[in-house]
Write a protein that holds these residues in place. Sequence first.
Motif, PDB file in Angstrom:
ATOM      1  N   VAL A 143      -0.461 -63.882 -17.256  1.00  0.00           N
ATOM      2  CA  VAL A 143      -0.544 -65.343 -17.288  1.00  0.00           C
ATOM      3  C   VAL A 143       0.393 -65.921 -18.348  1.00  0.00           C
ATOM      4  O   VAL A 143       1.125 -66.877 -18.088  1.00  0.00           O
ATOM      5  CB  VAL A 143      -2.002 -65.788 -17.557  1.00  0.00           C
ATOM      6  N   VAL A 144       0.387 -65.344 -19.535  1.00  0.00           N
ATOM      7  CA  VAL A 144       1.209 -65.876 -20.627  1.00  0.00           C
ATOM      8  C   VAL A 144       2.688 -65.721 -20.299  1.00  0.00           C
ATOM      9  O   VAL A 144       3.485 -66.644 -20.507  1.00  0.00           O
ATOM     10  CB  VAL A 144       0.859 -65.172 -21.956  1.00  0.00           C
ATOM     11  N   ARG A 145       3.080 -64.568 -19.753  1.00  0.00           N
ATOM     12  CA  ARG A 145       4.482 -64.356 -19.377  1.00  0.00           C
ATOM     13  C   ARG A 145       4.915 -65.368 -18.327  1.00  0.00           C
ATOM     14  O   ARG A 145       6.015 -65.918 -18.378  1.00  0.00           O
ATOM     15  CB  ARG A 145       4.687 -62.937 -18.850  1.00  0.00           C
ATOM     16  N   GLN A 146       4.041 -65.627 -17.368  1.00  0.00           N
ATOM     17  CA  GLN A 146       4.366 -66.575 -16.309  1.00  0.00           C
ATOM     18  C   GLN A 146       4.512 -67.992 -16.873  1.00  0.00           C
ATOM     19  O   GLN A 146       5.437 -68.724 -16.496  1.00  0.00           O
ATOM     20  CB  GLN A 146       3.275 -66.553 -15.251  1.00  0.00           C
ATOM     21  N   LEU A 147       3.637 -68.382 -17.785  1.00  0.00           N
ATOM     22  CA  LEU A 147       3.738 -69.709 -18.398  1.00  0.00           C
ATOM     23  C   LEU A 147       5.040 -69.865 -19.159  1.00  0.00           C
ATOM     24  O   LEU A 147       5.712 -70.889 -19.071  1.00  0.00           O
ATOM     25  CB  LEU A 147       2.556 -69.946 -19.342  1.00  0.00           C
ATOM     26  N   ARG A 148       5.415 -68.858 -19.922  1.00  0.00           N
ATOM     27  CA  ARG A 148       6.649 -68.935 -20.691  1.00  0.00           C
ATOM     28  C   ARG A 148       7.870 -68.993 -19.787  1.00  0.00           C
ATOM     29  O   ARG A 148       8.846 -69.681 -20.077  1.00  0.00           O
ATOM     30  CB  ARG A 148       6.746 -67.746 -21.640  1.00  0.00           C
ATOM     31  N   SER A 149       7.833 -68.252 -18.680  1.00  0.00           N
ATOM     32  CA  SER A 149       8.988 -68.271 -17.784  1.00  0.00           C
ATOM     33  C   SER A 149       9.108 -69.601 -17.053  1.00  0.00           C
ATOM     34  O   SER A 149      10.213 -70.026 -16.696  1.00  0.00           O
ATOM     35  CB  SER A 149       8.893 -67.130 -16.777  1.00  0.00           C
ATOM     36  N   ARG A 150       8.013 -70.298 -16.855  1.00  0.00           N
ATOM     37  CA  ARG A 150       8.035 -71.578 -16.145  1.00  0.00           C
ATOM     38  C   ARG A 150       8.392 -72.756 -17.039  1.00  0.00           C
ATOM     39  O   ARG A 150       8.592 -73.866 -16.550  1.00  0.00           O
ATOM     40  CB  ARG A 150       6.682 -71.843 -15.492  1.00  0.00           C
ATOM     41  N   GLN A 151       8.463 -72.542 -18.356  1.00  0.00           N
ATOM     42  CA  GLN A 151       8.781 -73.648 -19.251  1.00  0.00           C
ATOM     43  C   GLN A 151      10.210 -74.137 -19.050  1.00  0.00           C
ATOM     44  O   GLN A 151      10.487 -75.324 -19.223  1.00  0.00           O
ATOM     45  CB  GLN A 151       8.580 -73.237 -20.711  1.00  0.00           C
ATOM     46  N   ALA A 152      11.104 -73.248 -18.699  1.00  0.00           N
ATOM     47  CA  ALA A 152      12.493 -73.637 -18.490  1.00  0.00           C
ATOM     48  C   ALA A 152      12.989 -73.011 -17.191  1.00  0.00           C
ATOM     49  O   ALA A 152      12.669 -71.864 -16.884  1.00  0.00           O
ATOM     50  CB  ALA A 152      13.358 -73.179 -19.651  1.00  0.00           C
ATOM     51  N   PHE A 153      13.784 -73.768 -16.447  1.00  0.00           N
ATOM     52  CA  PHE A 153      14.325 -73.267 -15.190  1.00  0.00           C
ATOM     53  C   PHE A 153      15.495 -72.335 -15.463  1.00  0.00           C
ATOM     54  O   PHE A 153      16.376 -72.632 -16.263  1.00  0.00           O
ATOM     55  CB  PHE A 153      14.807 -74.427 -14.312  1.00  0.00           C
ATOM     56  N   THR A 154      15.479 -71.189 -14.811  1.00  0.00           N
ATOM     57  CA  THR A 154      16.621 -70.281 -14.895  1.00  0.00           C
ATOM     58  C   THR A 154      17.212 -70.148 -13.499  1.00  0.00           C
ATOM     59  O   THR A 154      16.482 -69.961 -12.519  1.00  0.00           O
ATOM     60  CB  THR A 154      16.224 -68.896 -15.419  1.00  0.00           C
ATOM     61  N   LYS A 155      18.514 -70.263 -13.423  1.00  0.00           N
ATOM     62  CA  LYS A 155      19.186 -70.179 -12.139  1.00  0.00           C
ATOM     63  C   LYS A 155      19.003 -68.788 -11.545  1.00  0.00           C
ATOM     64  O   LYS A 155      18.917 -67.799 -12.281  1.00  0.00           O
ATOM     65  CB  LYS A 155      20.679 -70.477 -12.302  1.00  0.00           C
ATOM     66  N   PRO A 156      18.970 -68.693 -10.230  1.00  0.00           N
ATOM     67  CA  PRO A 156      18.820 -67.387  -9.593  1.00  0.00           C
ATOM     68  C   PRO A 156      19.941 -66.424  -9.964  1.00  0.00           C
ATOM     69  O   PRO A 156      19.699 -65.216 -10.091  1.00  0.00           O
ATOM     70  CB  PRO A 156      18.848 -67.707  -8.100  1.00  0.00           C
ATOM     71  N   SER A 157      21.137 -66.927 -10.178  1.00  0.00           N
ATOM     72  CA  SER A 157      22.245 -66.048 -10.542  1.00  0.00           C
ATOM     73  C   SER A 157      22.019 -65.431 -11.917  1.00  0.00           C
ATOM     74  O   SER A 157      22.353 -64.264 -12.153  1.00  0.00           O
ATOM     75  CB  SER A 157      23.567 -66.811 -10.521  1.00  0.00           C
ATOM     76  N   VAL A 158      21.438 -66.191 -12.836  1.00  0.00           N
ATOM     77  CA  VAL A 158      21.155 -65.682 -14.177  1.00  0.00           C
ATOM     78  C   VAL A 158      20.066 -64.617 -14.106  1.00  0.00           C
ATOM     79  O   VAL A 158      20.153 -63.571 -14.756  1.00  0.00           O
ATOM     80  CB  VAL A 158      20.744 -66.836 -15.116  1.00  0.00           C
ATOM     81  N   THR A 159      19.054 -64.865 -13.301  1.00  0.00           N
ATOM     82  CA  THR A 159      17.980 -63.887 -13.125  1.00  0.00           C
ATOM     83  C   THR A 159      18.526 -62.595 -12.537  1.00  0.00           C
ATOM     84  O   THR A 159      18.188 -61.496 -13.005  1.00  0.00           O
ATOM     85  CB  THR A 159      16.893 -64.461 -12.195  1.00  0.00           C
ATOM     86  N   ARG A 160      19.372 -62.715 -11.509  1.00  0.00           N
ATOM     87  CA  ARG A 160      19.965 -61.541 -10.870  1.00  0.00           C
ATOM     88  C   ARG A 160      20.828 -60.760 -11.866  1.00  0.00           C
ATOM     89  O   ARG A 160      20.778 -59.529 -11.918  1.00  0.00           O
ATOM     90  CB  ARG A 160      20.802 -61.978  -9.674  1.00  0.00           C
ATOM     91  N   ARG A 161      21.611 -61.483 -12.667  1.00  0.00           N
ATOM     92  CA  ARG A 161      22.471 -60.834 -13.648  1.00  0.00           C
ATOM     93  C   ARG A 161      21.640 -60.064 -14.676  1.00  0.00           C
ATOM     94  O   ARG A 161      21.979 -58.939 -15.051  1.00  0.00           O
ATOM     95  CB  ARG A 161      23.339 -61.877 -14.359  1.00  0.00           C
ATOM     96  N   ALA A 162      20.519 -60.637 -15.096  1.00  0.00           N
ATOM     97  CA  ALA A 162      19.645 -59.958 -16.053  1.00  0.00           C
ATOM     98  C   ALA A 162      19.051 -58.694 -15.448  1.00  0.00           C
ATOM     99  O   ALA A 162      18.944 -57.656 -16.122  1.00  0.00           O
ATOM    100  CB  ALA A 162      18.535 -60.898 -16.509  1.00  0.00           C
ATOM    101  N   GLU A 163      18.683 -58.752 -14.167  1.00  0.00           N
ATOM    102  CA  GLU A 163      18.139 -57.569 -13.499  1.00  0.00           C
ATOM    103  C   GLU A 163      19.185 -56.463 -13.409  1.00  0.00           C
ATOM    104  O   GLU A 163      18.884 -55.286 -13.626  1.00  0.00           O
ATOM    105  CB  GLU A 163      17.654 -57.931 -12.099  1.00  0.00           C
ATOM    106  N   VAL A 164      20.428 -56.836 -13.081  1.00  0.00           N
ATOM    107  CA  VAL A 164      21.508 -55.854 -12.972  1.00  0.00           C
ATOM    108  C   VAL A 164      21.786 -55.226 -14.333  1.00  0.00           C
ATOM    109  O   VAL A 164      21.954 -54.009 -14.448  1.00  0.00           O
ATOM    110  CB  VAL A 164      22.777 -56.504 -12.382  1.00  0.00           C
ATOM    111  N   GLN A 165      21.815 -56.042 -15.382  1.00  0.00           N
ATOM    112  CA  GLN A 165      22.064 -55.519 -16.718  1.00  0.00           C
ATOM    113  C   GLN A 165      20.962 -54.566 -17.159  1.00  0.00           C
ATOM    114  O   GLN A 165      21.220 -53.536 -17.770  1.00  0.00           O
ATOM    115  CB  GLN A 165      22.200 -56.667 -17.725  1.00  0.00           C
TER     116      GLN A 165
END
Length: 64
Positions: free
Chosen positions: A28-50
Motif C-alpha cells: 500500500v505504501v509503495r503504491q501511494l508513493r508511486s501515485r504521488q507523481a506521474f512517471t511516463k511509460p518510457s521512463v518506467t520501461r527504461r528503469a526496468e531495462v536498467q
Amino acid sequence: MLIIPVKDGENIDRALKRYKRKFDKTGVVRQLRSRQAFTKPSVTRRAEVQKAQYIQRLKDSIES
C-alpha cells in the motif's frame, strides 16, 4: 482490512510485528508513493531495462 488474530498469552509485540510484515507485503505504501507523481511509460520501461541489465551483470560476474 488486515486481521491479525492474537493467540492467548501471545506477546503484543510479536502480533504487532506480524501485522507490520503483512502490511508491507500488501504494498500500500509503495503504491501511494508511486501515485504521488506521474512517471511516463518510457521512463518506467527504461528503469526496468536498467534493473535487468544490472541483475544480468551481477549474475555474469558470479559465473565467471
